[in-house]
Design an enzyme around this catalytic site. Structure first.
Site, PDB file in Angstrom:
ATOM      1  CD  GLU A 111      -2.861  -0.462   2.635  1.00 46.30           C
ATOM      2  OE1 GLU A 111      -2.817   0.691   3.125  1.00 46.30           O
ATOM      3  OE2 GLU A 111      -3.484  -1.386   3.148  1.00 46.30           O
ATOM      4  CD  GLU A 130     -11.970   1.004   0.802  1.00 46.20           C
ATOM      5  OE1 GLU A 130     -12.449  -0.056   1.254  1.00 46.20           O
ATOM      6  OE2 GLU A 130     -10.771   1.327   0.945  1.00 46.20           O
ATOM      7  CE  LYS A 146     -10.903   2.079   4.137  1.00 49.19           C
ATOM      8  NZ  LYS A 146      -9.485   2.324   3.754  1.00 49.19           N
ATOM      9  CD  GLU A 188      -8.701   6.721   7.812  1.00 49.09           C
ATOM     10  OE1 GLU A 188      -8.645   5.791   6.982  1.00 49.09           O
ATOM     11  OE2 GLU A 188      -7.961   6.806   8.795  1.00 49.09           O
TER      12      GLU A 188
END
Length: 515
Positions: free
Chosen positions: A267, A321, A324, A330
């Site tokens: 990542e 996303e 989250k 985030e």
């Protein structure tokens, strides 16, 4: 001026500029992406598979083993990393039959049509507070390995686990990298060595910048021109945080006797939006980090301690996303939107890519006017600062940014602006030669070494990087110390004989008036 100047031969330099337009084909198997699913607005897996096929992304990392996604990726040739959840580790560790069933259901059911290449057992387990889980990690990995061996897939599908940068007890300078959790890490590395499996790590320069938000640190983290950070142990000057973090991991592996274990970046990324109190997230910074990282990988220059190859790197992330929790950052790492359009363009589309230059390990630059150096920003932030959380944290744009949205390439040549100091030109020179271009012609004895002035060497390197990176405007920014000219510099190569750039500009203007 009363000076009788003899025009130097332009043939070697002219030939060099001709060569700039020819590049070798390159493989991009080292570019992957993380495909998270903590969202309620994601496109169908089939649409995502089609999207991925239109890009140079050749690997996908899943956090689980979603059957619909694995099936959708069948017969695409895209490598797939699947994950066993942290909650599965106790059963995988204690029950070989459970491990066998897990492999049958999540690997054998789809392989080889779906190109599963790695099973990642757990995520950032070693640094978790659950010591019971930590003690079960290696037995779980071994049982999964045994199940793959029993299915004759032991040499084809690797078993690993993902770590945060917090597994390092020492990371500054990179040559002093050392692991904490010594007994656990040594046992895991013995497993990797015995099975030929990669060490998966999550380096995030984004978090390093959050712990030190000076403008020069931002440039260092975004692969932009900067003074560099000297490793006192090796004398190597690092020009970007990514290389420093990866080399710290390499040094830690070497210190434990496992330097041959492959490093894979599981990542890394940068959020394009954050809350007002977050330092670092912005569209410009995200473009700069991901775009410049991709260019760095494509150059195949490697890192100072691992030159000549690119580490397999999974960008975070394919999509936002939206479910989250936590700060806005985030939820804003996505390279693509749910409608499959790009959040911003970093040159991943096959239809817009510019070929990378032929890989070359850059020769060390010869300092003519020394540039100031800064102390190395800790690669692994202090314990009070989250180093590499799986789910990132945000920032506010400060300092220089380099947009990397591809546009129609601009014809011409990249040259320094008049009045730029030698120290800044030296920083540009160091930066450009650290990006994978061939700077050997401006080394002592090289065809373009003379005259040995910082302006001539910087002009050479800056233009070569501009030409090889795609001739986009941002490739000739250098913190606003460069400009693009449409006048072929080969007509004015005499300027390399001047230390004073103003003299060259004056002469050029005089010539233009007389033509």
């Amino acid at each position: 001026m009363g000076t009788n100047l003899q025009k130097p031969s332009t043939l070697p330099l002219f030939s060099l500029f001709l060569l700039l337009s020819f590049y070798s084909a390159y493989s991009q198997s080292f570019i992957g992406v993380n495909y998270g699913q903590v969202a309620d607005n994601l496109p169908p897996p089939e649409a995502t598979a089609k999207l991925l096929k239109s890009t140079s992304i050749e690997k996908v990392r899943l956090y689980g083993a979603d059957p619909a996604i694995i099936k959708a990726l069948a017969n695409t040739g895209i490598g797939i990393v699947i994950g066993a959840a942290n909650g599965d580790i106790p059963a995988l560790a204690s029950d070989p039959n459970f491990a066998g069933n897990w492999v049958n259901s999540n690997v054998l059911a789809y392989y080889p049509a779906s190109k599963i290449i790695v099973v990642s057992v757990g995520n950032e387990v070693v640094t978790s507070p659950d010591q019971n889980l930590v003690s079960q990690l290696l037995p779980a990995m071994q049982n999964v390995q045994n199940a793959l061996n029993a299915a004759s897939l032991g040499g084809k599908v690797k078993v690993s686990t993902v770590h945060s940068m917090a597994v390092l007890s020492q990371s500054e300078p990179p040559s002093s990298g050392a692991f904490g959790y010594a007994d656990t890490m040594k046992a895991l590395l013995q497993f990797h060595s015995a099975n030929g499996s990669p060490f998966l790590i999550n380096p995030y320069p984004f978090f390093a910048y959050q712990s030190d938000s000076r403008p020069d640190t931002l440039a260092f983290c975004l692969f932009q021109p900067n003074a560099g950070r000297m490793d006192s142990g090796t004398g190597i000057k690092y020009m970007n945080m990514f290389d420093a973090q990866v080399d710290a991991i390499y040094s830690a592996l070497k210190a434990m006797g496992f330097k041959d274990v492959e490093i894979v970046v599981a990542e890394t990324g940068w959020p394009y939006k954050g809350d007002p109190n977050e330092v670092g997230p912005s569209l410009e910074n995200a473009k700069a980090y991901n775009g410049n990282l991709i260019n760095h990988l494509r150059s195949k220059v490697g890192t100072p301690l691992m030159p000549g190859k690119s580490v397999d790197t999974y960008l975070f992330a394919l999509y936002d996303e939206d479910l989250k929790p936590g700060p806005t950052s985030e939820r804003t790492f996505g390279l693509f939107k749910p409608d499959l359009s790009m959040t911003y363009d970093v040159g991943l589309s096959k239809s817009t890519q510019t070929p990378a230059p032929t890989p070359a390990t850059p020769a060390p630059t010869t300092p003519i006017a020394p540039a100031p150096t800064s102390p190395v920003t800790p690669v692994n932030p202090a314990p009070t600062t989250p180093v590499t959380p799986v789910n990132p944290v945000p920032t506010t744009p400060t300092g220089p940014v380099t947009p990397v949205t591809p546009v129609n390439p601009v014809a011409g040549w990249c040259v320094p602006r008049p009045g730029i100091s030698d120290s800044q030109l030296q920083a540009n020179l160091d930066y450009a030669c650290g990006q994978g271009i061939d700077c050997s012609p401006i080394q002592p004895g090289g065809a373009c070494f003379e005259p040995a002035t910082v302006v001539s060497h910087a002009a050479y390197a800056m233009n070569l990087l501009y030409q090889s990176a795609g001739r986009n405007p941002w490739n000739c920014d250098f913190l606003q110390t460069a400009t693009i000219t449409t006048v072929n510099p080969s007509k004015y190569f005499i300027f390399f004989r001047f230390v004073n750039w103003g003299q060259y500009m004056h002469m050029k203007l005089d010539r233009s008036r007389n033509t």
